[in-house]
Design a protein around this motif. Sequence first.
Motif, PDB file in Angstrom:
ATOM      1  N   PRO A  13      -1.566  -8.544   1.618  1.00  0.00           N
ATOM      2  CA  PRO A  13      -1.286  -7.144   1.276  1.00  0.00           C
ATOM      3  C   PRO A  13      -2.343  -6.166   1.787  1.00  0.00           C
ATOM      4  CG  PRO A  13      -0.947  -8.543  -0.636  1.00  0.00           C
ATOM      5  CD  PRO A  13      -1.569  -9.402   0.435  1.00  0.00           C
ATOM      6  N   ASP A  14      -3.555  -6.640   1.997  1.00  0.00           N
ATOM      7  CA  ASP A  14      -4.626  -5.755   2.445  1.00  0.00           C
ATOM      8  C   ASP A  14      -4.498  -5.374   3.918  1.00  0.00           C
ATOM      9  OD1 ASP A  14      -6.968  -4.259   1.803  1.00  0.00           O
ATOM     10  OD2 ASP A  14      -8.165  -5.761   2.868  1.00  0.00           O
ATOM     11  N   ILE A  15      -3.623  -6.053   4.672  1.00  0.00           N
ATOM     12  CA  ILE A  15      -3.440  -5.692   6.084  1.00  0.00           C
ATOM     13  C   ILE A  15      -2.905  -4.272   6.177  1.00  0.00           C
ATOM     14  CG2 ILE A  15      -2.175  -6.202   8.214  1.00  0.00           C
ATOM     15  CD1 ILE A  15      -2.211  -9.170   7.330  1.00  0.00           C
ATOM     16  N   VAL A  16      -1.935  -3.937   5.355  1.00  0.00           N
ATOM     17  CA  VAL A  16      -1.339  -2.589   5.374  1.00  0.00           C
ATOM     18  C   VAL A  16      -2.201  -1.632   4.557  1.00  0.00           C
ATOM     19  CG1 VAL A  16       0.704  -1.229   4.798  1.00  0.00           C
ATOM     20  CG2 VAL A  16       0.974  -3.534   5.701  1.00  0.00           C
ATOM     21  N   HIS A  17      -2.721  -2.050   3.461  1.00  0.00           N
ATOM     22  CA  HIS A  17      -3.579  -1.297   2.530  1.00  0.00           C
ATOM     23  C   HIS A  17      -3.179   0.179   2.385  1.00  0.00           C
ATOM     24  CE1 HIS A  17      -5.883  -0.939   6.358  1.00  0.00           C
ATOM     25  NE2 HIS A  17      -6.332   0.193   5.879  1.00  0.00           N
ATOM     26  N   GLY A  18      -1.858   0.404   2.182  1.00  0.00           N
ATOM     27  CA  GLY A  18      -1.364   1.754   1.929  1.00  0.00           C
ATOM     28  C   GLY A  18      -1.272   2.640   3.165  1.00  0.00           C
ATOM     29  N   ARG A  19      -1.513   2.116   4.336  1.00  0.00           N
ATOM     30  CA  ARG A  19      -1.491   2.906   5.576  1.00  0.00           C
ATOM     31  C   ARG A  19      -0.383   2.368   6.491  1.00  0.00           C
ATOM     32  NH1 ARG A  19      -6.907   4.975   7.062  1.00  0.00           N
ATOM     33  NH2 ARG A  19      -5.611   6.353   8.300  1.00  0.00           N
ATOM     34  N   GLU A  20       0.860   2.594   6.077  1.00  0.00           N
ATOM     35  CA  GLU A  20       2.008   2.034   6.784  1.00  0.00           C
ATOM     36  C   GLU A  20       2.078   2.477   8.240  1.00  0.00           C
ATOM     37  OE1 GLU A  20       2.310   3.576   3.791  1.00  0.00           O
ATOM     38  OE2 GLU A  20       2.818   1.912   2.464  1.00  0.00           O
ATOM     39  N   ASP A  21       1.922   3.781   8.492  1.00  0.00           N
ATOM     40  CA  ASP A  21       2.026   4.284   9.860  1.00  0.00           C
ATOM     41  C   ASP A  21       0.924   3.714  10.752  1.00  0.00           C
ATOM     42  OD1 ASP A  21       4.308   5.741   9.316  1.00  0.00           O
ATOM     43  OD2 ASP A  21       3.219   7.599   8.905  1.00  0.00           O
ATOM     44  N   LYS A  22      -0.247   3.569  10.205  1.00  0.00           N
ATOM     45  CA  LYS A  22      -1.356   2.990  10.970  1.00  0.00           C
ATOM     46  C   LYS A  22      -1.068   1.524  11.298  1.00  0.00           C
ATOM     47  CE  LYS A  22      -6.368   2.923  11.131  1.00  0.00           C
ATOM     48  NZ  LYS A  22      -7.592   3.383  10.483  1.00  0.00           N
ATOM     49  N   ALA A  23      -0.503   0.803  10.354  1.00  0.00           N
ATOM     50  CA  ALA A  23      -0.158  -0.599  10.597  1.00  0.00           C
ATOM     51  C   ALA A  23       0.897  -0.713  11.701  1.00  0.00           C
ATOM     52  CB  ALA A  23       0.339  -1.256   9.312  1.00  0.00           C
ATOM     53  N   VAL A  24       1.877   0.177  11.687  1.00  0.00           N
ATOM     54  CA  VAL A  24       2.914   0.160  12.721  1.00  0.00           C
ATOM     55  C   VAL A  24       2.301   0.511  14.073  1.00  0.00           C
ATOM     56  CG1 VAL A  24       5.041   1.264  13.530  1.00  0.00           C
ATOM     57  CG2 VAL A  24       4.816   0.607  11.121  1.00  0.00           C
ATOM     58  N   ASP A  25       1.441   1.512  14.121  1.00  0.00           N
ATOM     59  CA  ASP A  25       0.780   1.866  15.381  1.00  0.00           C
ATOM     60  C   ASP A  25      -0.029   0.692  15.930  1.00  0.00           C
ATOM     61  OD1 ASP A  25       1.823   4.422  15.437  1.00  0.00           O
ATOM     62  OD2 ASP A  25       0.026   5.359  14.583  1.00  0.00           O
ATOM     63  N   ARG A  26      -0.730   0.014  15.063  1.00  0.00           N
ATOM     64  CA  ARG A  26      -1.492  -1.162  15.498  1.00  0.00           C
ATOM     65  C   ARG A  26      -0.553  -2.236  16.015  1.00  0.00           C
ATOM     66  NH1 ARG A  26      -6.159  -1.574  10.756  1.00  0.00           N
ATOM     67  NH2 ARG A  26      -7.353   0.211  11.497  1.00  0.00           N
ATOM     68  N   GLY A  27       0.579  -2.385  15.361  1.00  0.00           N
ATOM     69  CA  GLY A  27       1.571  -3.357  15.811  1.00  0.00           C
ATOM     70  C   GLY A  27       2.112  -3.017  17.190  1.00  0.00           C
ATOM     71  N   PHE A  63      -6.435  -5.462  13.698  1.00  0.00           N
ATOM     72  CA  PHE A  63      -5.983  -5.341  12.313  1.00  0.00           C
ATOM     73  C   PHE A  63      -7.170  -5.582  11.390  1.00  0.00           C
ATOM     74  CE2 PHE A  63      -2.065  -5.929  14.561  1.00  0.00           C
ATOM     75  CZ  PHE A  63      -1.146  -5.178  13.853  1.00  0.00           C
ATOM     76  N   THR A  64      -7.704  -4.491  10.870  1.00  0.00           N
ATOM     77  CA  THR A  64      -8.843  -4.536   9.948  1.00  0.00           C
ATOM     78  C   THR A  64      -8.504  -3.681   8.739  1.00  0.00           C
ATOM     79  OG1 THR A  64      -9.887  -2.641  11.003  1.00  0.00           O
ATOM     80  CG2 THR A  64     -10.508  -4.830  11.830  1.00  0.00           C
ATOM     81  N   SER A  65      -9.354  -3.756   7.749  1.00  0.00           N
ATOM     82  CA  SER A  65      -9.205  -2.911   6.565  1.00  0.00           C
ATOM     83  C   SER A  65     -10.595  -2.687   5.993  1.00  0.00           C
ATOM     84  CB  SER A  65      -8.297  -3.594   5.540  1.00  0.00           C
ATOM     85  OG  SER A  65      -8.984  -4.649   4.903  1.00  0.00           O
ATOM     86  N   PRO A  66     -10.721  -1.782   5.022  1.00  0.00           N
ATOM     87  CA  PRO A  66     -12.038  -1.577   4.414  1.00  0.00           C
ATOM     88  C   PRO A  66     -12.621  -2.859   3.817  1.00  0.00           C
ATOM     89  CG  PRO A  66     -10.598   0.241   3.853  1.00  0.00           C
ATOM     90  CD  PRO A  66      -9.742  -0.788   4.555  1.00  0.00           C
ATOM     91  N   ARG A  67     -11.770  -3.702   3.263  1.00  0.00           N
ATOM     92  CA  ARG A  67     -12.270  -4.955   2.683  1.00  0.00           C
ATOM     93  C   ARG A  67     -12.396  -6.078   3.715  1.00  0.00           C
ATOM     94  NH1 ARG A  67      -8.913  -5.267  -2.907  1.00  0.00           N
ATOM     95  NH2 ARG A  67      -7.229  -5.297  -1.392  1.00  0.00           N
ATOM     96  N   HIS A  68     -11.813  -5.881   4.880  1.00  0.00           N
ATOM     97  CA  HIS A  68     -11.880  -6.871   5.965  1.00  0.00           C
ATOM     98  C   HIS A  68     -12.244  -6.157   7.270  1.00  0.00           C
ATOM     99  CE1 HIS A  68      -9.246  -8.917   3.033  1.00  0.00           C
ATOM    100  NE2 HIS A  68      -9.853 -10.005   3.475  1.00  0.00           N
ATOM    101  N   PRO A  69     -13.437  -5.597   7.363  1.00  0.00           N
ATOM    102  CA  PRO A  69     -13.814  -4.832   8.557  1.00  0.00           C
ATOM    103  C   PRO A  69     -13.932  -5.685   9.823  1.00  0.00           C
ATOM    104  CG  PRO A  69     -15.710  -5.103   7.115  1.00  0.00           C
ATOM    105  CD  PRO A  69     -14.516  -5.629   6.378  1.00  0.00           C
ATOM    106  N   GLU A  70     -14.065  -6.989   9.658  1.00  0.00           N
ATOM    107  CA  GLU A  70     -14.160  -7.894  10.810  1.00  0.00           C
ATOM    108  C   GLU A  70     -12.823  -8.574  11.092  1.00  0.00           C
ATOM    109  OE1 GLU A  70     -16.960  -8.098  12.645  1.00  0.00           O
ATOM    110  OE2 GLU A  70     -17.776  -6.563  11.318  1.00  0.00           O
ATOM    111  N   GLY A  71     -11.758  -8.133  10.451  1.00  0.00           N
ATOM    112  CA  GLY A  71     -10.455  -8.751  10.649  1.00  0.00           C
ATOM    113  C   GLY A  71     -10.145  -9.750   9.554  1.00  0.00           C
ATOM    114  N   PHE A  72      -9.030 -10.448   9.705  1.00  0.00           N
ATOM    115  CA  PHE A  72      -8.529 -11.343   8.670  1.00  0.00           C
ATOM    116  C   PHE A  72      -8.651 -12.819   9.037  1.00  0.00           C
ATOM    117  CE2 PHE A  72      -6.757  -7.269   7.747  1.00  0.00           C
ATOM    118  CZ  PHE A  72      -6.705  -7.215   6.367  1.00  0.00           C
TER     119      PHE A  72
END
Length: 144
Positions: free
Chosen positions: A76-90, A115-124
Motif C-alpha cells: 500500500p505504501d507504493i501509492v501512498h495517497g499519490r495516485e497520479d504520481k504512481a500512474v506517471d511513474r508507471g 517507485f519510492t515513498s517517504p517510508r521507502h526512499p531507497e525503493g521497495f
Amino acid sequence: MKRTAATALTALVLAAALSACSSDNSTNAAPKRANTRAPSAPSKAIADTEATAGIPHKPNAAKKLGFLRALTGIDPDIVHGREDKAVDRGLNQCRTIHNFPKDKPKQTKMAEMRFTSPRHPEGFGKLKAAQIVEAVHVNLCPKF
C-alpha cells in the motif's frame, strides 16, 4: 529505429512551434482573429510515433484503477495517497520496458529507483520492484 522515432517526434514538435510563429512584423497588418475552435484530437501519426518511442497513452479510469489496485496489492505504501504520481511513474516505467524489452534486471532496477515513498526512499527492494514491473506491463503497456 528508436532514434528515428524520436527524431520524427522532435520534428513534429518543431514544425508545430514554427507554424505558430508569425513572420509579419509590420504595424499595418490587420489584427489576426483568435482561433476559437477547440483543439483537435492528436493525429494518428503523432499517436503512432509516441507508441513507437515507448510513450503509452494515459490510461482510462478502469485501467488506472486496475493499476493502482495492483500496486496496493504489492504494498500500500507504493501509492501512498499519490495516485497520479504512481500512474506517471508507471508510464515512465513503460518506456523502460519498451527500451529494454529483454533486460528484466534493468527493468527491475529502474522500477526500484523510480517507485519510492517517504517510508521507502531507497525503493521497495528487488522482489517488489519485479512485481511492480509486472503490474506496469499488464495494466499500462501490455503491447510492449
